[in-house]
Design an enzyme around this catalytic site. Structure first.
Site, PDB file in Angstrom:
ATOM      1  N   ARG A  81       0.769  -1.276   0.031  1.00 21.90           N
ATOM      2  CA  ARG A  81      -0.090   0.039  -0.145  1.00 21.90           C
ATOM      3  C   ARG A  81       0.901   1.357   0.026  1.00 21.90           C
ATOM      4  O   ARG A  81       0.556   2.352  -0.588  1.00 21.90           O
ATOM      5  CB  ARG A  81      -0.856  -0.195   1.271  1.00 21.90           C
ATOM      6  CG  ARG A  81      -1.570   1.482   1.573  1.00 21.90           C
ATOM      7  CD  ARG A  81      -2.811   1.207   2.484  1.00 21.90           C
ATOM      8  NE  ARG A  81      -2.644   0.492   3.695  1.00 21.90           N
ATOM      9  CZ  ARG A  81      -1.800   0.637   4.555  1.00 21.90           C
ATOM     10  NH1 ARG A  81      -0.874   1.854   4.557  1.00 21.90           N
ATOM     11  NH2 ARG A  81      -1.695  -0.016   5.656  1.00 21.90           N
ATOM     12  N   TYR A 126     -16.823  16.815 -15.170  1.00 26.43           N
ATOM     13  CA  TYR A 126     -17.524  15.351 -15.169  1.00 26.43           C
ATOM     14  C   TYR A 126     -18.421  15.107 -14.066  1.00 26.43           C
ATOM     15  O   TYR A 126     -18.151  15.725 -12.785  1.00 26.43           O
ATOM     16  CB  TYR A 126     -16.294  14.340 -15.064  1.00 26.43           C
ATOM     17  CG  TYR A 126     -16.416  12.981 -14.723  1.00 26.43           C
ATOM     18  CD1 TYR A 126     -17.495  12.241 -15.522  1.00 26.43           C
ATOM     19  CD2 TYR A 126     -16.184  12.491 -13.549  1.00 26.43           C
ATOM     20  CE1 TYR A 126     -17.948  11.070 -15.299  1.00 26.43           C
ATOM     21  CE2 TYR A 126     -16.518  11.370 -13.273  1.00 26.43           C
ATOM     22  CZ  TYR A 126     -17.396  10.471 -14.256  1.00 26.43           C
ATOM     23  OH  TYR A 126     -17.908   9.111 -13.987  1.00 26.43           O
ATOM     24  N   ASP A 154      -7.562  19.088 -14.612  1.00 29.97           N
ATOM     25  CA  ASP A 154      -7.977  17.613 -14.999  1.00 29.97           C
ATOM     26  C   ASP A 154      -7.327  17.691 -16.657  1.00 29.97           C
ATOM     27  O   ASP A 154      -8.140  18.233 -17.215  1.00 29.97           O
ATOM     28  CB  ASP A 154      -9.377  17.516 -14.753  1.00 29.97           C
ATOM     29  CG  ASP A 154      -9.678  15.987 -15.058  1.00 29.97           C
ATOM     30  OD1 ASP A 154      -9.037  15.307 -15.971  1.00 29.97           O
ATOM     31  OD2 ASP A 154     -10.550  15.471 -14.297  1.00 29.97           O
ATOM     32  N   LYS A 205      -8.864   6.373 -18.855  1.00 29.92           N
ATOM     33  CA  LYS A 205      -9.015   7.057 -20.192  1.00 29.92           C
ATOM     34  C   LYS A 205      -7.801   6.681 -21.319  1.00 29.92           C
ATOM     35  O   LYS A 205      -7.300   5.568 -21.499  1.00 29.92           O
ATOM     36  CB  LYS A 205      -9.733   8.265 -20.162  1.00 29.92           C
ATOM     37  CG  LYS A 205     -10.663   8.535 -19.162  1.00 29.92           C
ATOM     38  CD  LYS A 205     -11.796   7.729 -19.394  1.00 29.92           C
ATOM     39  CE  LYS A 205     -12.898   7.749 -18.452  1.00 29.92           C
ATOM     40  NZ  LYS A 205     -13.211   7.392 -17.141  1.00 29.92           N
TER      41      LYS A 205
HETATM   42  O1  P1T Z   1     -13.878   6.892 -13.644  1.00 31.12           O
HETATM   43  P1  P1T Z   1     -12.481   7.659 -12.960  1.00 31.12           P
HETATM   44  O2  P1T Z   1     -11.381   6.725 -13.249  1.00 31.12           O
HETATM   45  O3  P1T Z   1     -12.665   7.543 -11.520  1.00 31.12           O
HETATM   46  O4  P1T Z   1     -12.248   9.056 -13.415  1.00 31.12           O
HETATM   47  C1  P1T Z   1     -13.143  10.014 -13.237  1.00 31.12           C
HETATM   48  C2  P1T Z   1     -13.017  11.058 -14.192  1.00 31.12           C
HETATM   49  C3  P1T Z   1     -12.192  12.042 -13.972  1.00 31.12           C
HETATM   50  N1  P1T Z   1     -11.990  13.153 -14.716  1.00 31.12           N
HETATM   51  C4  P1T Z   1     -12.431  12.925 -16.110  1.00 31.12           C
HETATM   52  C5  P1T Z   1     -12.636  14.433 -16.896  1.00 31.12           C
HETATM   53  C6  P1T Z   1     -13.366  12.097 -16.403  1.00 31.12           C
HETATM   54  O5  P1T Z   1     -13.877  12.025 -17.435  1.00 31.12           O
HETATM   55  C7  P1T Z   1     -13.487  10.849 -15.408  1.00 31.12           C
HETATM   56  C8  P1T Z   1     -14.498   9.751 -15.843  1.00 31.12           C
HETATM   57  N2  P1T Z   1     -15.207  10.183 -16.959  1.00 31.12           N
HETATM   58  C9  P1T Z   1     -16.185   9.067 -17.376  1.00 31.12           C
HETATM   59  C10 P1T Z   1     -16.320   8.002 -16.924  1.00 31.12           C
HETATM   60  C11 P1T Z   1     -16.893   9.698 -18.601  1.00 31.12           C
HETATM   61  O6  P1T Z   1     -17.687   8.671 -19.170  1.00 31.12           O
HETATM   62  O7  P1T Z   1     -16.812  10.662 -18.753  1.00 31.12           O
END
Ligand code: P1T
Length: 377
Positions: A47, A99, A169, A194
Site C-alpha cells: 500500500r 465530469y 484535469d 481513459k
Molecule cells: O472513472 P474514474 O477513473 O474515477 O475517473 C473520473 C473522471 C475524472 N475526470 C474526468 C475528466 C473524467 O472524464 C472522469 C471519468 N469520466 C467518465 C467515466 C466519462 O464517461 O466521462
C-alpha cells in the site's frame, strides 16, 4: 531531456537488472523482506509503495514534466486526495462544465468545502466568483462533455495572484497534447482509465505536481487512505502509455474528420470540437495544445428524442460510458455520465451526444454516423 515518445516507453522502466526483462515485472508481493529492522531495498508494504506502481509513477510524472507523481485506484480517488489537502470551509471555483462524478464527489462527499461554478473561459466570471477563502481553481480543459477550453496560463496567473492553486484535469488532452504544469498549473489530475490506459481494461487515476509539500501530502494520503491501484492495473496503464503518442495522433485525425462531417449534417445543431475554427476556444486550444484530441460533442436539431434515437442507432460507436480507448463510443451525457448534475447549474443539454472517436477506419466511422443520423434526419 529525452523526447515524449522516449519517456513514454522508457521512463521508470529500464530493463530489469536481475533478469534483463524489457517490460516491468508485475510485483504481486504485498510485503518486502527487511535485512534488519528498517533496512530494505526501498519497499516495505505494497500500500505504501510497490515496484510496479513506482515504475508507473515515475513514467507518468515524467510525461507531465512533474517531479512527483502518485497513482490511485481511480480518477475520482486521485481527485479525492487533492481535495483532502484542503481545510474545512475552504472555497473552490470549478468549471461550469465538469465530469458528473467530480460534481458528485464535491456535492456529496466533500461537504466541508464550499464550491462555486463559473465559465472558466471568462476570467471576469472567475474573479466574480472569488471569495477570501478561495484556495483552488479546478479546471477541465477540454471540459467533459462540452469541450470548452480555458486558458491555463491566465487561470494560473489569476489564482497565484490571489494565493490559490490551479488544478487541471488533463484527462481529455493527455500529456501528449497539453502540459499544464509548464503553463503554470500547480497540480495535474488524471483518470488513467481513459487515454493513458487506452484500451478500456483498467480503472486508475493519477496526481502530478512539482510542489514538494503538496506531493508529500498526496503521497501520505495515498498511504493513509489506501486507494491504491493494484500491480496488474499499474502494468496495464504502463503498457497503454507506451503507445499514447501514436494513438493520440490517430484519435485527433479521426475526430477531426468526424467533427467536419457532423458540422455539415442537416440533423445536427451545434458541433463542439476545439479543432474547428468556429469553436469559441479554438485559438487558445491551438496555442496551448499540440493537437485537439479525440472527443467530439454535438447537439441534435430534434432535441433529446433525436439524441436518444441516434445514440441507440450506431453500430460501430458502442453506446457506453467512458472514453479514450481504441474503440469508438457514443453516450448521452445528461442521462449517463452527467446524470448526477441534473438540476444543478452544471446540467447538460439533453440534446447533446458525446463521441469518443476511436482508432477504427475513419471512413467506417463516418458511414456509421451517417446511417444513425438518417434515423432522425
Ligand atoms: O472513472 P474514474 O477513473 O474515477 O475517473 C473520473 C473522471 C475524472 N475526470 C474526468 C475528466 C473524467 O472524464 C472522469 C471519468 N469520466 C467518465 C467515466 C466519462 O464517461 O466521462
Amino acid at each position: 531531456m529525452p523526447g515524449f515518445d522516449t519517456l513514454a516507453i522508457h521512463a521508470g522502466q529500464p530493463p530489469d537488472p536481475a533478469t534483463g526483462s524489457v517490460v516491468p515485472a508485475i510485483h504481486l508481493a504485498t510485503t518486502f523482506a527487511q535485512s534488519a529492522v528498517g533496512e530494505h531495498k526501498g519497499f516495505e508494504y505494497s500500500r505504501t509503495g510497490n515496484p510496479t506502481r513506482a515504475a508507473l509513477e515515475t513514467c507518468v510524472a515524467a510525461l507531465e514534466g512533474a517531479a512527483y507523481g502518485s497513482a490511485f485506484a481511480s480518477g475520482l480517488a486521485a481527485e479525492d486526495a487533492v481535495l483532502r489537502t484542503l481545510a474545512a470551509g475552504d472555497h473552490l471555483v470549478v468549471g461550469d462544465n465538469l465530469y458528473g462524478g467530480t460534481h458528485r464527489l464535491l456535492a456529496q462527499v466533500h461537504t466541508q468545502l464550499s464550491v462555486s461554478s463559473a465559465p472558466l473561459s471568462d476570467l471576469a466570471a472567475v474573479e466574480a466568483a472569488w471569495r477570501p477563502t478561495t484556495r483552488l481553481v479546478w479546471v477541465e480543459t477540454p471540459s467533459n462533455p462540452h469541450l470548452w477550453i480555458a486558458d491555463i496560463a491566465a487561470l494560473a496567473g489569476l489564482a497565484h495572484d490571489r494565493g490559490a492553486r490551479l488544478v487541471v484535469d488533463n484527462t481529455f488532452a493527455t500529456p501528449y497534447l497539453q502540459s499544464p504544469l509548464a503553463l503554470g498549473a500547480d497540480v495535474v489530475v488524471h483518470s488513467t482509465t481513459k487515454y493513458l490506459g487506452g484500451h478500456s481494461d483498467v480503472v486508475g487515476g493519477f496526481v502530478a505536481t512539482n510542489d514538494p509539500d503538496l506531493a508529500a501530502r498526496v503521497a501520505a494520503l495515498q498511504n493513509s487512505v489506501g486507494a491504491v491501484p493494484g500491480p496488474f492495473d499499474c502494468f496495464l496503464v504502463l503498457r497503454g502509455v507506451k503507445t499514447l503518442a501514436v494513438r493520440m495522433d490517430r484519435h485527433s485525425a479521426n475526430a477531426r474528420r468526424v467533427a467536419d462531417a457532423l458540422a455539415g449534417h442537416g440533423a445536427v445543431g451545434s458541433v463542439f470540437y476545439p479543432g474547428l475554427p468556429a469553436h469559441p476556444g479554438h485559438e487558445i486550444a491551438a496555442a496551448q495544445m499540440r493537437g485537439f484530441g479525440g472527443m467530439v460533442s454535438f447537439t441534435l436539431r430534434g432535441g433529446e428524442a433525436a439524441a436518444l434515437k441516434v445514440a441507440g442507432s450506431t453500430r460501430l460507436f458502442t453506446l457506453a460510458e467512458s472514453l479514450g480507448a481504441v474503440e469508438s463510443l457514443i453516450e448521452h451525457p445528461s442521462r449517463m455520465t452527467h446524470a448526477s448534475v441534473a438540476g444543478s447549474p452544471l446540467a447538460v443539454d439533453p440534446a447533446l451526444l458525446r463521441l469518443s472517436v476511436g482508432l477504427e477506419d475513419a471512413d467506417d466511422l463516418l458511414e456509421d454516423l451517417d446511417r444513425a443520423l438518417a434515423v432522425v434526419g
